[in-house]
Design an enzyme around this catalytic site. Structure first.
Site, PDB file in Angstrom:
ATOM      1  N   SER A 147      12.858   2.795 -10.262  1.00  0.00           N
ATOM      2  CA  SER A 147      14.017   2.133  -9.642  1.00  0.00           C
ATOM      3  C   SER A 147      15.090   2.099 -10.711  1.00  0.00           C
ATOM      4  CB  SER A 147      13.641   0.692  -9.267  1.00  0.00           C
ATOM      5  OG  SER A 147      14.820  -0.070  -9.067  1.00  0.00           O
ATOM      6  N   TYR A 160       8.691  -7.053 -10.789  1.00  0.00           N
ATOM      7  CA  TYR A 160       9.073  -5.710 -10.326  1.00  0.00           C
ATOM      8  C   TYR A 160       9.800  -4.956 -11.455  1.00  0.00           C
ATOM      9  CZ  TYR A 160      11.492  -2.316  -7.205  1.00  0.00           C
ATOM     10  OH  TYR A 160      11.982  -1.188  -6.587  1.00  0.00           O
TER      11      TYR A 160
HETATM   12  N1  NAP Z   1      14.522   1.509  -0.899  1.00  0.00           N
HETATM   13  C1  NAP Z   1      15.186   1.346  -2.032  1.00  0.00           C
HETATM   14  O1  NAP Z   1      16.393   1.083  -2.028  1.00  0.00           O
HETATM   15  C2  NAP Z   1      14.477   1.492  -3.347  1.00  0.00           C
HETATM   16  C3  NAP Z   1      15.215   1.298  -4.514  1.00  0.00           C
HETATM   17  C4  NAP Z   1      14.586   1.441  -5.736  1.00  0.00           C
HETATM   18  C5  NAP Z   1      13.242   1.763  -5.797  1.00  0.00           C
HETATM   19  N2  NAP Z   1      12.545   1.928  -4.650  1.00  0.00           N
HETATM   20  C6  NAP Z   1      11.125   2.263  -4.748  1.00  0.00           C
HETATM   21  O2  NAP Z   1      10.846   3.343  -3.905  1.00  0.00           O
HETATM   22  C7  NAP Z   1       9.533   3.224  -3.384  1.00  0.00           C
HETATM   23  C8  NAP Z   1       9.579   3.273  -1.864  1.00  0.00           C
HETATM   24  O3  NAP Z   1      10.516   2.333  -1.393  1.00  0.00           O
HETATM   25  P1  NAP Z   1      10.709   2.043   0.158  1.00  0.00           P
HETATM   26  O4  NAP Z   1      11.983   1.318   0.322  1.00  0.00           O
HETATM   27  O5  NAP Z   1      10.464   3.274   0.929  1.00  0.00           O
HETATM   28  O6  NAP Z   1       9.555   0.982   0.344  1.00  0.00           O
HETATM   29  P2  NAP Z   1       8.705   0.587   1.609  1.00  0.00           P
HETATM   30  O7  NAP Z   1       9.394   1.000   2.869  1.00  0.00           O
HETATM   31  O8  NAP Z   1       8.393  -0.848   1.415  1.00  0.00           O
HETATM   32  O9  NAP Z   1       7.441   1.499   1.424  1.00  0.00           O
HETATM   33  C9  NAP Z   1       6.493   1.226   0.462  1.00  0.00           C
HETATM   34  C10 NAP Z   1       5.192   1.810   0.962  1.00  0.00           C
HETATM   35  O10 NAP Z   1       4.158   1.425   0.055  1.00  0.00           O
HETATM   36  C11 NAP Z   1       3.101   0.859   0.792  1.00  0.00           C
HETATM   37  N3  NAP Z   1       2.430  -0.170   0.029  1.00  0.00           N
HETATM   38  C12 NAP Z   1       2.970  -1.273  -0.533  1.00  0.00           C
HETATM   39  N4  NAP Z   1       2.028  -1.986  -1.161  1.00  0.00           N
HETATM   40  C13 NAP Z   1       0.856  -1.327  -0.996  1.00  0.00           C
HETATM   41  C14 NAP Z   1      -0.478  -1.551  -1.402  1.00  0.00           C
HETATM   42  N5  NAP Z   1      -0.825  -2.632  -2.122  1.00  0.00           N
HETATM   43  N6  NAP Z   1      -1.416  -0.655  -1.039  1.00  0.00           N
HETATM   44  C15 NAP Z   1      -1.120   0.422  -0.314  1.00  0.00           C
HETATM   45  N7  NAP Z   1       0.133   0.702   0.106  1.00  0.00           N
HETATM   46  C16 NAP Z   1       1.111  -0.175  -0.226  1.00  0.00           C
HETATM   47  C17 NAP Z   1       3.732   0.267   2.025  1.00  0.00           C
HETATM   48  O11 NAP Z   1       2.746   0.144   3.028  1.00  0.00           O
HETATM   49  P3  NAP Z   1       2.966  -0.836   4.265  1.00  0.00           P
HETATM   50  O12 NAP Z   1       3.839  -0.062   5.213  1.00  0.00           O
HETATM   51  O13 NAP Z   1       1.586  -1.060   4.785  1.00  0.00           O
HETATM   52  O14 NAP Z   1       3.595  -2.075   3.732  1.00  0.00           O
HETATM   53  C18 NAP Z   1       4.816   1.272   2.348  1.00  0.00           C
HETATM   54  O15 NAP Z   1       4.326   2.348   3.125  1.00  0.00           O
HETATM   55  C19 NAP Z   1       8.977   1.919  -3.946  1.00  0.00           C
HETATM   56  O16 NAP Z   1       8.241   2.189  -5.114  1.00  0.00           O
HETATM   57  C20 NAP Z   1      10.224   1.143  -4.291  1.00  0.00           C
HETATM   58  O17 NAP Z   1      10.008   0.191  -5.313  1.00  0.00           O
HETATM   59  C21 NAP Z   1      13.132   1.798  -3.414  1.00  0.00           C
END
Ligand code: NAP
Length: 258
Positions: A147, A160
């Site tokens: 991130s 985080y």
């Molecule tokens: N979106 C942003 O703006 C942003 C910005 C910076 C960094 N990121 C990083 O990018 C990545 C993806 O982000 P996103 O927005 O797409 O997040 P998201 O929609 O919350 O997706 C995260 C995925 O990880 C799974 N997950 C979370 N905890 C878990 C666990 N303990 N065991 C197994 N699966 C788990 C979730 O499953 P469930 O569906 O079952 O919850 C979900 O499918 C993350 O690492 C996040 O920190 C995102």
């Protein structure tokens, strides 16, 4: 090899964690479209199976696997099963990331530890399992989603921020150690993406205000992460190692950051 061919992943096996939705799903689609067999990971196999079926219905190669990243035994068992079934993993894309927005004063130590275990510790475990095969074959791609907080802290989310900073540092450490074995280790640092998780944050004046701070003046569409993942996974990115590719519309280049 022609330049566009160097983005192909035919014959490669990729594991993408957290692929049921959001950025993970977008990156999984990109790797599958480039020719890889993609193993889509979800918290449970049922949660991610429809996504794998969707790719298969498009004529792409995909399978599903479920395990909770917070359970060390579950991670080990699932990796045993995956390696036995598929023989190898060429590309590991560590996308799972949980976020806890409680401040240092409010978050309990056990919750801090748990989040770091999911966002950083479990990634280390997965890497440790795929690494021996990659070393043996003298080829592998390890990509971790961090991130923009891996370099810049916002007020709140200390667990985080610490985990993502650690993941960026682990990426550099692995690059230094594994490069000689033909393995590249890189990170992708997303900025503000309009994923389902961020749905409420994108709305109204607060959402618009956040968008205005980004030089590109908008939130990113989830699919805008896919090109970065494909570059780092494919022969096109063969000499990129130990790098964090920032995909944030320019926000972290400004002093308006966070
Ligand atoms: N979106 C942003 O703006 C942003 C910005 C910076 C960094 N990121 C990083 O990018 C990545 C993806 O982000 P996103 O927005 O797409 O997040 P998201 O929609 O919350 O997706 C995260 C995925 O990880 C799974 N997950 C979370 N905890 C878990 C666990 N303990 N065991 C197994 N699966 C788990 C979730 O499953 P469930 O569906 O079952 O919850 C979900 O499918 C993350 O690492 C996040 O920190 C995102």
């Amino acid at each position: 090899m022609a330049i566009l061919d160097s983005f192909r992943l035919d014959g490669q096996i990729a594991l993408v964690t957290g692929a049921a939705r959001g950025l993970g799903w977008e990156m999984a689609q990109a790797l599958a479209e480039a020719g890889a067999r993609v193993l889509l990971h979800g918290r449970t196999s049922e949660a991610v199976q429809p996504r794998a079926a969707e790719l298969v219905s498009r004529g792409l190669a995909a399978d599903s696997v479920g395990f909770d990243m917070s359970g060390t035994a579950a991670v080990e068992r699932a990796m045993d099963m995956l390696l036995a079934r598929h023989g190898r993993i060429d590309i590991l894309l560590n996308n799972v990331g949980e976020r806890d927005r409680r401040s240092v004063q409010r978050i309990e130590p056990e919750d801090f530890d748990r989040l770091v275990a999911v966002d950083l510790g479990a990634v280390y475990r997965l890497i440790k399992r795929v690494m021996p095969g990659m070393i043996e074959r003298r080829h592998g791609r390890i990509i971790s989603v961090t991130s923009i907080v891996d370099q810049h802290a916002a007020n709140g989310s200390p667990s985080y921020t610490a985990a993502k900073g650690g993941l960026a540092a682990l990426t550099r450490a692995l690059a230094a150690e594994l490069g000689r074995h033909g393995i590249t280790c890189n990170a992708i640092a997303p900025g503000f993406f309009a994923t389902e998780t961020n749905a409420t944050m994108t709305q109204g004046e607060p959402g618009a205000q956040r968008a205005r701070r980004v030089p590109l003046n908008r939130w990113a569409e989830p699919k805008e992460i896919a090109g970065a993942a494909l570059l780092l996974a494919s022969p096109a990115g063969s000499y990129i190692n130990g790098h964090t590719l920032v995909v944030d519309g320019g926000i972290s280049a400004t002093y308006d950051m966070l």
